[in-house]
Write a protein that holds these residues in place. Sequence first.
Motif, PDB file in Angstrom:
ATOM      1  N   GLY A 567       0.820  -1.212   0.000  1.00 48.30           N
ATOM      2  CA  GLY A 567       0.000   0.000   0.000  1.00 48.30           C
ATOM      3  C   GLY A 567       0.847   1.251   0.000  1.00 48.30           C
ATOM      4  O   GLY A 567       0.577   2.199  -0.756  1.00 48.30           O
ATOM      5  N   GLU A 568       1.883   1.260   0.828  1.00 47.18           N
ATOM      6  CA  GLU A 568       2.776   2.419   0.882  1.00 47.18           C
ATOM      7  C   GLU A 568       3.498   2.624  -0.446  1.00 47.18           C
ATOM      8  O   GLU A 568       3.619   3.755  -0.939  1.00 47.18           O
ATOM      9  N   ALA A 569       3.967   1.532  -1.042  1.00 51.16           N
ATOM     10  CA  ALA A 569       4.680   1.639  -2.317  1.00 51.16           C
ATOM     11  C   ALA A 569       3.755   2.111  -3.428  1.00 51.16           C
ATOM     12  O   ALA A 569       4.150   2.925  -4.281  1.00 51.16           O
ATOM     13  N   SER A 570       2.508   1.623  -3.432  1.00 53.91           N
ATOM     14  CA  SER A 570       1.534   2.021  -4.460  1.00 53.91           C
ATOM     15  C   SER A 570       1.228   3.511  -4.379  1.00 53.91           C
ATOM     16  O   SER A 570       1.174   4.206  -5.399  1.00 53.91           O
ATOM     17  N   ILE A 571       1.020   3.990  -3.159  1.00 52.09           N
ATOM     18  CA  ILE A 571       0.705   5.412  -2.975  1.00 52.09           C
ATOM     19  C   ILE A 571       1.863   6.278  -3.453  1.00 52.09           C
ATOM     20  O   ILE A 571       1.667   7.254  -4.195  1.00 52.09           O
ATOM     21  N   ALA A 572       3.068   5.920  -3.049  1.00 49.79           N
ATOM     22  CA  ALA A 572       4.236   6.711  -3.449  1.00 49.79           C
ATOM     23  C   ALA A 572       4.418   6.698  -4.970  1.00 49.79           C
ATOM     24  O   ALA A 572       4.712   7.727  -5.589  1.00 49.79           O
ATOM     25  N   PHE A 573       4.220   5.538  -5.574  1.00 50.71           N
ATOM     26  CA  PHE A 573       4.375   5.412  -7.027  1.00 50.71           C
ATOM     27  C   PHE A 573       3.353   6.280  -7.768  1.00 50.71           C
ATOM     28  O   PHE A 573       3.694   7.034  -8.688  1.00 50.71           O
ATOM     29  N   MET A 574       2.071   6.173  -7.360  1.00 48.78           N
ATOM     30  CA  MET A 574       1.030   6.923  -8.065  1.00 48.78           C
ATOM     31  C   MET A 574       1.178   8.420  -7.837  1.00 48.78           C
ATOM     32  O   MET A 574       0.920   9.217  -8.747  1.00 48.78           O
ATOM     33  N   GLU A 575       1.556   8.831  -6.638  1.00 47.96           N
ATOM     34  CA  GLU A 575       1.765  10.264  -6.387  1.00 47.96           C
ATOM     35  C   GLU A 575       2.826  10.821  -7.324  1.00 47.96           C
ATOM     36  O   GLU A 575       2.673  11.910  -7.888  1.00 47.96           O
ATOM     37  N   GLN A 576       3.888  10.061  -7.508  1.00 42.78           N
ATOM     38  CA  GLN A 576       4.970  10.507  -8.398  1.00 42.78           C
ATOM     39  C   GLN A 576       4.495  10.560  -9.852  1.00 42.78           C
ATOM     40  O   GLN A 576       4.760  11.535 -10.566  1.00 42.78           O
ATOM     41  N   GLN A 577       3.775   9.523 -10.282  1.00 40.08           N
ATOM     42  CA  GLN A 577       3.330   9.467 -11.674  1.00 40.08           C
ATOM     43  C   GLN A 577       2.288  10.541 -11.989  1.00 40.08           C
ATOM     44  O   GLN A 577       2.329  11.177 -13.049  1.00 40.08           O
ATOM     45  N   VAL A 578       1.357  10.744 -11.064  1.00 38.18           N
ATOM     46  CA  VAL A 578       0.316  11.757 -11.289  1.00 38.18           C
ATOM     47  C   VAL A 578       0.924  13.155 -11.265  1.00 38.18           C
ATOM     48  O   VAL A 578       0.575  14.020 -12.089  1.00 38.18           O
ATOM     49  N   ALA A 579       1.835  13.394 -10.325  1.00 34.12           N
ATOM     50  CA  ALA A 579       2.465  14.715 -10.226  1.00 34.12           C
ATOM     51  C   ALA A 579       3.182  15.080 -11.516  1.00 34.12           C
ATOM     52  O   ALA A 579       3.209  16.254 -11.913  1.00 34.12           O
ATOM     53  N   ALA A 580       3.752  14.084 -12.202  1.00 40.23           N
ATOM     54  CA  ALA A 580       4.472  14.347 -13.451  1.00 40.23           C
ATOM     55  C   ALA A 580       3.540  14.866 -14.545  1.00 40.23           C
ATOM     56  O   ALA A 580       3.992  15.519 -15.501  1.00 40.23           O
TER      57      ALA A 580
END
Length: 622
Positions: A567-580
């Motif tokens: 869950g933590e890894a998914s959140i961090a990954f999506m935050e980075q991808q969406v922010a881009a």
Amino acid sequence: MKNKKLVNAALLGISALLVVGMAYQFTPALGDLFGKKDQGTPALTVNGQTVTAEELEAMKSGNPLLAGTDGGVLADDFKLFMVDQQTRQKLVSQAAGDIQVSREDVNAEVKKVREANQLTDNKAWTDALQGVGLTDANFRQQKRDELAVNRKVEQIKAAAPKATDAEIEQYYALNPDKYQSEARIVGRQIVTKDAAKAKSLLAQIRAGADFAALASANSEENKDRGGALGPLENGQPRPVAAVALPSDVAQAAFALTSGGVTDVINAAGKYHIVKVERYLPAALKPLAEVRSEVTTAVNEQKKEAAVERWLDGLERTARVEVKDPAWKTQDPTVATVAGEKIPYSAVVSQVVTQLSGNQQLSMMMSQMSPDESAQFVNAQIKPTLVEQLISGYAAPKIAQKLGLNLTGTRQEQLAALNAYGARNVKVSDADIQTFYKSNITQFQTPASATVSQASFKDQNQAAAFRTDWNGQGDFVAAATRAGGTVSENGNVTGDDAAKQTLGEDLYAALFGSKDLRPAGEGSLTRVVKSGERYVVAYLTDLKAAATQPLNVVRPQIQSQLLESKKGEASIAFMEQQVAALKPVNNLQAVLDAQAKRVAAATPKATPTPTPAPATPATPATE
């Protein structure tokens, strides 16, 4: 009354098209039901077809959440929701206009409703329909429209492209948990109804006796195959899954991942000893073995995506004109991402879904004022929903950028991206041990016993009773004859609550002392002073405090940690991808504009004039 309720639910709760995790309800126009299209007060038109104020009001009155909100920001939200939903219903009804539905099909559907509601008698059927303002002809038209929409959706799904090899392989790689074989063991067991015999057999096994020979001579189950859990194949037991054993026995056996012999385990009056010869952990099944299942899953996703695209297209080309100013709504863009505009109505639909589906949340809000409810929804619910919608709308763009062969609706692609972001997460043995040590209380079971107390005025009297009573006969009667007063606590668990209830000294005598005196089927505590009296407690069914060993709870901890870390890894990954993608979140501006607009439209209360002070009376002149 019963029939009216049944028919009301059956006739007015029309079919749902489950799309994008959201139920779009199709309900024909009230004008259609009452004999003439567009009958009623026009509220708006959708591609030239009228939505009446009566339809919108009926939708409101049929939903407790909508009906129970008058005025304020939430009422404005719910008006937008009703207009948006009625617009969708008109759009799907119009789009299904080319679908032919036979009279026989309609008759079959009507027959199902009548039989399900025990309304096969014509008069009962007519009366029930009249009770909800319908005629038989009206209802048949309603069912015809419903069938047309359902068939249109099936037509769209049938035309969806089939799964490709790349999509199948991608789905399989991102969903390993769906295609795991169960953990299994190769082993043998001895089952007996005699506890003493089971303990004796276990002692012999631990001393080196042959397990299979003992099972053949003593087990009540599978003795013909040396207690083998599974059928013999080439002289060796076949592996079995946990379901082959009682749950407590399976838990102990499957904890022996390196093999070994369990303790004696009591399960439903039988005593089990299991020898694990080989542990086979859960493993991912080869794609070749599950290819058919994976293909079906991907094809279903592609069908749902086709329906989502169809609905999106209907909404993009819709011509909506407001006819009644009372039903004018504002649906601004609440966020933009990856070239997609997210309408505020999408947020409001999710708000309604959450509030309608969460009884605890609805109860909490019912105790708030309208302003408090609006503040809560605006501050606690809408921001999260907007972020989720941004991620969902961004998902297809992210998948394309990463070169992933994802399928499905926006939400399904978002779920796949979350899995992709957590694909390399592992849980180490050190992680498991650290969690176990830090959360040891989760795995502890406190001591417990059935407790009765005998209190005496004199300490010597209490001591004499403790010495003399040998456990024969009834404790209550014996203590009473000895001059004691008896109180029964029943089953007591050795926790802080019991310590406060019993007092620290008696609690320590019950659960922290080694000087319990055996007496019959139980034990007597030492004499404990309690206030002005002296107590001897009698314990039966005493169970010592226990801590589950790490090898037993390891699978549970590993699963819990893995889910948390994923869950933590998914959140961090999506935050980075969406922010881009540099999304723009306009929620606060939308809410500020709405608050200002609603306040301006709310009639101002006319202040109550303050009465003028009374004029003092003029004194009389003599």
